[in-house]
Scaffold this motif. Structure first.
Motif, PDB file in Angstrom:
ATOM      1  N   GLN A 121      44.415  35.311  39.298  1.00  0.00           N
ATOM      2  CA  GLN A 121      43.125  35.888  38.906  1.00  0.00           C
ATOM      3  C   GLN A 121      42.837  37.172  39.680  1.00  0.00           C
ATOM      4  N   GLY A 122      43.202  37.198  40.959  1.00  0.00           N
ATOM      5  CA  GLY A 122      43.017  38.408  41.742  1.00  0.00           C
ATOM      6  C   GLY A 122      43.847  39.562  41.199  1.00  0.00           C
ATOM      7  N   ARG A 123      45.072  39.263  40.816  1.00  0.00           N
ATOM      8  CA  ARG A 123      45.938  40.286  40.217  1.00  0.00           C
ATOM      9  C   ARG A 123      45.321  40.792  38.919  1.00  0.00           C
ATOM     10  N   ALA A 124      44.822  39.879  38.082  1.00  0.00           N
ATOM     11  CA  ALA A 124      44.198  40.283  36.823  1.00  0.00           C
ATOM     12  C   ALA A 124      43.005  41.192  37.059  1.00  0.00           C
ATOM     13  N   ALA A 125      42.180  40.864  38.044  1.00  0.00           N
ATOM     14  CA  ALA A 125      40.992  41.673  38.328  1.00  0.00           C
ATOM     15  C   ALA A 125      41.365  43.092  38.738  1.00  0.00           C
ATOM     16  N   ARG A 126      42.528  43.245  39.386  1.00  0.00           N
ATOM     17  CA  ARG A 126      42.963  44.579  39.810  1.00  0.00           C
ATOM     18  C   ARG A 126      43.612  45.362  38.677  1.00  0.00           C
ATOM     19  N   LEU A 127      44.159  44.655  37.692  1.00  0.00           N
ATOM     20  CA  LEU A 127      44.941  45.323  36.657  1.00  0.00           C
ATOM     21  C   LEU A 127      44.143  45.704  35.427  1.00  0.00           C
ATOM     22  N   VAL A 128      43.138  44.903  35.062  1.00  0.00           N
ATOM     23  CA  VAL A 128      42.413  45.156  33.816  1.00  0.00           C
ATOM     24  C   VAL A 128      40.907  45.161  34.086  1.00  0.00           C
ATOM     25  N   PRO A 129      40.170  46.058  33.429  1.00  0.00           N
ATOM     26  CA  PRO A 129      38.753  46.224  33.737  1.00  0.00           C
ATOM     27  C   PRO A 129      37.798  45.364  32.931  1.00  0.00           C
ATOM     28  N   GLY A 130      38.279  44.754  31.825  1.00  0.00           N
ATOM     29  CA  GLY A 130      37.355  44.142  30.877  1.00  0.00           C
ATOM     30  C   GLY A 130      37.130  42.660  31.020  1.00  0.00           C
ATOM     31  N   GLY A 131      37.702  42.036  32.047  1.00  0.00           N
ATOM     32  CA  GLY A 131      37.458  40.617  32.275  1.00  0.00           C
ATOM     33  C   GLY A 131      38.525  39.681  31.786  1.00  0.00           C
ATOM     34  N   SER A 132      39.628  40.181  31.264  1.00  0.00           N
ATOM     35  CA  SER A 132      40.709  39.298  30.812  1.00  0.00           C
ATOM     36  C   SER A 132      41.314  38.579  32.006  1.00  0.00           C
ATOM     37  N   THR A 133      41.515  37.268  31.871  1.00  0.00           N
ATOM     38  CA  THR A 133      42.046  36.511  33.005  1.00  0.00           C
ATOM     39  C   THR A 133      42.594  35.165  32.551  1.00  0.00           C
ATOM     40  N   LEU A 134      43.316  34.528  33.457  1.00  0.00           N
ATOM     41  CA  LEU A 134      43.784  33.155  33.294  1.00  0.00           C
ATOM     42  C   LEU A 134      42.832  32.260  34.061  1.00  0.00           C
ATOM     43  N   HIS A 135      42.229  31.301  33.382  1.00  0.00           N
ATOM     44  CA  HIS A 135      41.208  30.471  34.020  1.00  0.00           C
ATOM     45  C   HIS A 135      41.760  29.238  34.718  1.00  0.00           C
ATOM     46  N   ASP A 136      42.910  28.725  34.253  1.00  0.00           N
ATOM     47  CA  ASP A 136      43.232  27.357  34.624  1.00  0.00           C
ATOM     48  C   ASP A 136      44.700  27.064  34.362  1.00  0.00           C
ATOM     49  N   TYR A 137      45.100  25.862  34.760  1.00  0.00           N
ATOM     50  CA  TYR A 137      46.366  25.295  34.339  1.00  0.00           C
ATOM     51  C   TYR A 137      46.302  24.957  32.850  1.00  0.00           C
ATOM     52  N   VAL A 138      47.467  24.711  32.248  1.00  0.00           N
ATOM     53  CA  VAL A 138      47.511  24.176  30.892  1.00  0.00           C
ATOM     54  C   VAL A 138      47.208  22.683  30.967  1.00  0.00           C
ATOM     55  N   ARG A 139      46.330  22.199  30.099  1.00  0.00           N
ATOM     56  CA  ARG A 139      45.930  20.784  30.091  1.00  0.00           C
ATOM     57  C   ARG A 139      45.973  20.246  28.665  1.00  0.00           C
ATOM     58  N   ASP A 140      46.337  18.969  28.535  1.00  0.00           N
ATOM     59  CA  ASP A 140      46.276  18.314  27.225  1.00  0.00           C
ATOM     60  C   ASP A 140      44.826  18.122  26.792  1.00  0.00           C
TER      61      ASP A 140
END
Length: 273
Positions: A121-140
């Motif tokens: 998430q920290g990497r995403a915040a540095r790379l893209v300005p619009g809020g795109s991110t990974l929130h979580d693990y994959v879950r059933d």
């Protein structure tokens, strides 16, 4: 010959869209629709974990030959191959290949365990300005204690990030090259990329005059495809995300996939023209 037209997309009807097509050389936006609208992007955001892994490997913080174990506590169904293999451990390099090639859920969860969700998430915040991110693990299944979806993203963020990857300016050239190599293995060409008529199992090189690397995301009521298509000196990044209330019927899904393919035709015509 007139310029090709993008598919007609509106905010009326059951589907919410976020679309962007960008020239990776000039940075010019060729086409867009609600490009800053944040929608569920399912597995597309696994790319952010791959970028973090590649960057930390290039920086000497992580060795891609490091062996990690099968994620016994985070085993999930659906996409991927590791759940069908007998091997209990893989190198981080092999894990990244599974994530990129088959959107492997077990490999994704093992990778997130190694990187930490906070780092991605920290990497995403540095790379893209619009809020795109990974929130979580994959879950059933998701409970009230879990994030409501795996990821959110907007098309503008994704074409900016993909353009940086194409230019070699996403973190650094070595990081960008590694991520491009991984994404060239993706076997899901069912959405935007279906218009390119490539072999889904073997398209790491140029075929029919074009090159492609991409990542897709699929969930109930979610289809997303982001990638870069190039031919000669022409190169376009694209991001197409569709969300809808899926009632289990085929009509809306067919409409979404037809529209995504039409966007692929638009992209192909521009890079091949």
């Amino acid at each position: 010959m007139p310029d090709p037209l993008p598919p007609a997309v509106t905010d009326e009807g059951p589907v919410r869209w976020s679309i962007s097509v960008r020239d990776t050389i000039s940075g010019e936006v060729i086409h867009e629709h609600a490009p800053d609208r944040l929608l569920s992007t399912a597995s597309v955001a696994k790319v952010l974990a791959l970028v973090d892994l590649a960057a930390r490997s290039v920086a000497g913080e992580i060795d891609l030959r490091e062996v990690i174990e099968r994620p016994a506590g985070r085993a999930v169904a659906d996409s991927g191959l590791w759940q069908h293999l007998t091997v209990e451990s893989l190198t981080l390099s092999d894990v990244a290949v599974l994530v990129a090639a088959t959107s492997d859920n077990w490999a994704t969860n093992a990778l997130i365990d190694r990187l930490t969700i906070e780092a991605v998430q920290g990497r995403a915040a540095r790379l893209v300005p619009g809020g795109s991110t990974l929130h979580d693990y994959v879950r059933d299944e998701r409970t009230g204690d879990d994030p409501t979806t795996l990821s959110h993203g907007c098309a503008d963020d994704w074409t900016l990030l993909l353009t940086d990857l194409a230019r070699g300016s996403c973190v650094d050239e070595a990081t960008a090259q590694q991520v491009r190599t991984w994404l060239s293995l993706n076997t899901d060409l069912s959405m935007v990329a279906s218009a390119l008529h490539l072999d889904p199992l073997a398209h790491t090189g140029a075929d029919l005059g074009v090159r492609l690397w991409n990542k897709t995301g699929t969930d109930v009521g979610v289809r997303a495809d982001v990638g870069v298509v190039s031919s000669g000196s022409r190169s376009l990044s694209y991001a197409c995300v569709a969300n809808w209330a899926d009632d289990g019927t085929r009509a809306t899904r067919r409409q979404v996939l037809d529209t995504m393919r039409a966007l692929g035709e638009f992209v192909r015509a521009h890079v091949s023209g």
